[in-house]
Design a protein around this motif. Structure first.
Motif, PDB file in Angstrom:
ATOM      1  N   ASP A  55       0.830  -1.202   0.000  1.00  0.00           N
ATOM      2  CA  ASP A  55       0.000   0.000   0.000  1.00  0.00           C
ATOM      3  C   ASP A  55       0.870   1.259   0.000  1.00  0.00           C
ATOM      4  O   ASP A  55       0.562   2.244  -0.687  1.00  0.00           O
ATOM      5  CB  ASP A  55      -0.921   0.009   1.218  1.00  0.00           C
ATOM      6  CG  ASP A  55      -2.053  -0.991   1.095  1.00  0.00           C
ATOM      7  OD1 ASP A  55      -2.142  -1.656   0.046  1.00  0.00           O
ATOM      8  OD2 ASP A  55      -2.859  -1.097   2.046  1.00  0.00           O
ATOM      9  N   ARG A  77      -3.821   6.464   3.304  1.00  0.00           N
ATOM     10  CA  ARG A  77      -5.242   6.428   3.681  1.00  0.00           C
ATOM     11  C   ARG A  77      -6.132   6.597   2.453  1.00  0.00           C
ATOM     12  O   ARG A  77      -7.108   5.868   2.273  1.00  0.00           O
ATOM     13  CB  ARG A  77      -5.529   7.524   4.700  1.00  0.00           C
ATOM     14  CG  ARG A  77      -6.962   7.541   5.215  1.00  0.00           C
ATOM     15  CD  ARG A  77      -7.135   8.589   6.279  1.00  0.00           C
ATOM     16  NE  ARG A  77      -8.490   8.620   6.795  1.00  0.00           N
ATOM     17  CZ  ARG A  77      -8.920   9.425   7.744  1.00  0.00           C
ATOM     18  NH1 ARG A  77      -8.063  10.297   8.299  1.00  0.00           N
ATOM     19  NH2 ARG A  77     -10.165   9.387   8.155  1.00  0.00           N
ATOM     20  N   TYR A 131      -5.307   6.028  -0.675  1.00  0.00           N
ATOM     21  CA  TYR A 131      -5.140   4.855  -1.537  1.00  0.00           C
ATOM     22  C   TYR A 131      -6.006   3.701  -1.057  1.00  0.00           C
ATOM     23  O   TYR A 131      -6.703   3.058  -1.857  1.00  0.00           O
ATOM     24  CB  TYR A 131      -3.679   4.431  -1.578  1.00  0.00           C
ATOM     25  CG  TYR A 131      -3.457   3.139  -2.335  1.00  0.00           C
ATOM     26  CD1 TYR A 131      -3.480   3.116  -3.720  1.00  0.00           C
ATOM     27  CD2 TYR A 131      -3.247   1.940  -1.649  1.00  0.00           C
ATOM     28  CE1 TYR A 131      -3.300   1.933  -4.421  1.00  0.00           C
ATOM     29  CE2 TYR A 131      -3.068   0.755  -2.337  1.00  0.00           C
ATOM     30  CZ  TYR A 131      -3.095   0.759  -3.719  1.00  0.00           C
ATOM     31  OH  TYR A 131      -2.924  -0.419  -4.410  1.00  0.00           O
ATOM     32  N   ARG A 132      -5.989   3.438   0.244  1.00  0.00           N
ATOM     33  CA  ARG A 132      -6.787   2.336   0.773  1.00  0.00           C
ATOM     34  C   ARG A 132      -8.279   2.588   0.585  1.00  0.00           C
ATOM     35  O   ARG A 132      -9.050   1.651   0.342  1.00  0.00           O
ATOM     36  CB  ARG A 132      -6.450   2.121   2.249  1.00  0.00           C
ATOM     37  CG  ARG A 132      -5.068   1.490   2.450  1.00  0.00           C
ATOM     38  CD  ARG A 132      -4.665   1.431   3.898  1.00  0.00           C
ATOM     39  NE  ARG A 132      -3.373   0.742   4.050  1.00  0.00           N
ATOM     40  CZ  ARG A 132      -2.645   0.757   5.160  1.00  0.00           C
ATOM     41  NH1 ARG A 132      -3.072   1.441   6.238  1.00  0.00           N
ATOM     42  NH2 ARG A 132      -1.500   0.101   5.211  1.00  0.00           N
ATOM     43  N   ARG A 133      -8.671   3.844   0.686  1.00  0.00           N
ATOM     44  CA  ARG A 133     -10.076   4.166   0.454  1.00  0.00           C
ATOM     45  C   ARG A 133     -10.455   3.882  -1.001  1.00  0.00           C
ATOM     46  O   ARG A 133     -11.542   3.367  -1.281  1.00  0.00           O
ATOM     47  CB  ARG A 133     -10.341   5.625   0.808  1.00  0.00           C
ATOM     48  CG  ARG A 133     -11.829   6.003   0.746  1.00  0.00           C
ATOM     49  CD  ARG A 133     -12.102   7.370   1.343  1.00  0.00           C
ATOM     50  NE  ARG A 133     -11.429   8.440   0.620  1.00  0.00           N
ATOM     51  CZ  ARG A 133     -10.446   9.181   1.104  1.00  0.00           C
ATOM     52  NH1 ARG A 133     -10.000   8.962   2.341  1.00  0.00           N
ATOM     53  NH2 ARG A 133      -9.896  10.141   0.381  1.00  0.00           N
ATOM     54  N   VAL A 160      -8.968   1.690  -2.954  1.00  0.00           N
ATOM     55  CA  VAL A 160      -8.989   0.233  -3.115  1.00  0.00           C
ATOM     56  C   VAL A 160     -10.331  -0.318  -2.655  1.00  0.00           C
ATOM     57  O   VAL A 160     -10.941  -1.159  -3.328  1.00  0.00           O
ATOM     58  CB  VAL A 160      -7.832  -0.431  -2.342  1.00  0.00           C
ATOM     59  CG1 VAL A 160      -8.024  -1.951  -2.311  1.00  0.00           C
ATOM     60  CG2 VAL A 160      -6.499  -0.087  -2.978  1.00  0.00           C
ATOM     61  N   ARG A 215      -8.720  -8.313  -2.555  1.00  0.00           N
ATOM     62  CA  ARG A 215      -7.963  -7.750  -3.675  1.00  0.00           C
ATOM     63  C   ARG A 215      -7.705  -8.808  -4.746  1.00  0.00           C
ATOM     64  O   ARG A 215      -7.732  -8.498  -5.937  1.00  0.00           O
ATOM     65  CB  ARG A 215      -6.652  -7.148  -3.167  1.00  0.00           C
ATOM     66  CG  ARG A 215      -6.874  -5.995  -2.186  1.00  0.00           C
ATOM     67  CD  ARG A 215      -5.568  -5.412  -1.679  1.00  0.00           C
ATOM     68  NE  ARG A 215      -5.835  -4.366  -0.692  1.00  0.00           N
ATOM     69  CZ  ARG A 215      -4.960  -3.446  -0.330  1.00  0.00           C
ATOM     70  NH1 ARG A 215      -3.743  -3.447  -0.864  1.00  0.00           N
ATOM     71  NH2 ARG A 215      -5.269  -2.534   0.569  1.00  0.00           N
TER      72      ARG A 215
END
Length: 216
Positions: free
Chosen positions: A172, A184, A186-188, A190, A202
């Motif tokens: 990440d 943060r 990026y994870r949102r 994803v 994933r």
């Protein structure tokens, strides 16, 4: 008749004449385009359809995996434009099968030592059972155009960029740096991508994207 043959060469040698004999209906059910790839069989069916246009109904029932590449999707679109009925089923079907005139059924087994085993039968009870199962899956499946038009989600450039990082296996932190995002954010993104692809993980997202032919 109930025979088992091993490999494509033996299948064509023992059952190739059945493809030349189709007169009413030819049904092919497969997970992808590789299972029934024998050129002689395809050419035989094409000859029969050309000789009796409108009289031979050709149907192909495939899983979404058959749409994984643009070349495959283009091939299926050409078949549909030429009159072949193509449907995509999200439900698994029990057999990769060819049914000829509802009289003969050829089912494909798993590959062993690089060669698949095929069972060929004209036993009415067996053929009828296979037809009943395939008919149920066919009715629930979607036509190719409808499947590509409605069930294939649209990904914008940002979503495709996230999908590419997933396919490359970045952490990440590395993926976020690559895209110029905070971890943060990026994870949102994803999480949003997983929701768009109706995936829980994933890995599932990557597989789903491949099945739908979404390029990365």
């Amino acid at each position: 008749m109930l025979i088992t043959v091993r490999g494509d060469v033996e299948l064509v040698a023992r059952a190739g004449h059945l493809f030349d004999g189709v007169t009413r209906e030819f049904v092919c059910a497969a997970r992808d385009l590789a299972t029934w790839a024998q050129p002689r069989a395809r050419e035989a069916v094409a000859r029969r359809v050309a000789a009796a246009p409108g009289r031979v109904e050709v149907r192909k029932l495939l899983s979404p995996a058959a749409l994984a590449g643009e070349e495959a999707r283009s091939h299926l679109r050409r078949l549909a434009a030429a009159g072949t009925q193509v449907r995509i089923s999200s439900r698994p079907f029990p057999y990769e099968t060819i049914v000829i005139d509802r009289t003969y059924a050829i089912t494909a087994g798993e590959a062993v030592a690089g060669a698949r085993e095929y069972t060929v039968t004209d036993e009415p009870s067996l053929v009828g059972g296979v037809c009943s199962l395939l008919d149920g899956v066919w009715e629930a499946a979607k036509e190719l155009g409808a499947y590509l038009g409605t069930d294939r989600p649209h990904l914008d450039d940002a979503e495709r960029a996230v999908l590419r990082t997933l396919s490359l296996g970045h952490t990440d932190e590395a993926a976020a740096r690559r895209l110029g995002l905070s971890v943060r954010t990026y994870r949102r993104r994803v999480a949003a991508l997983l929701a768009t692809l109706d995936a829980e993980t994933r890995f599932q997202a990557g597989r789903r994207a491949g099945e739908l032919g979404l390029t990365t």
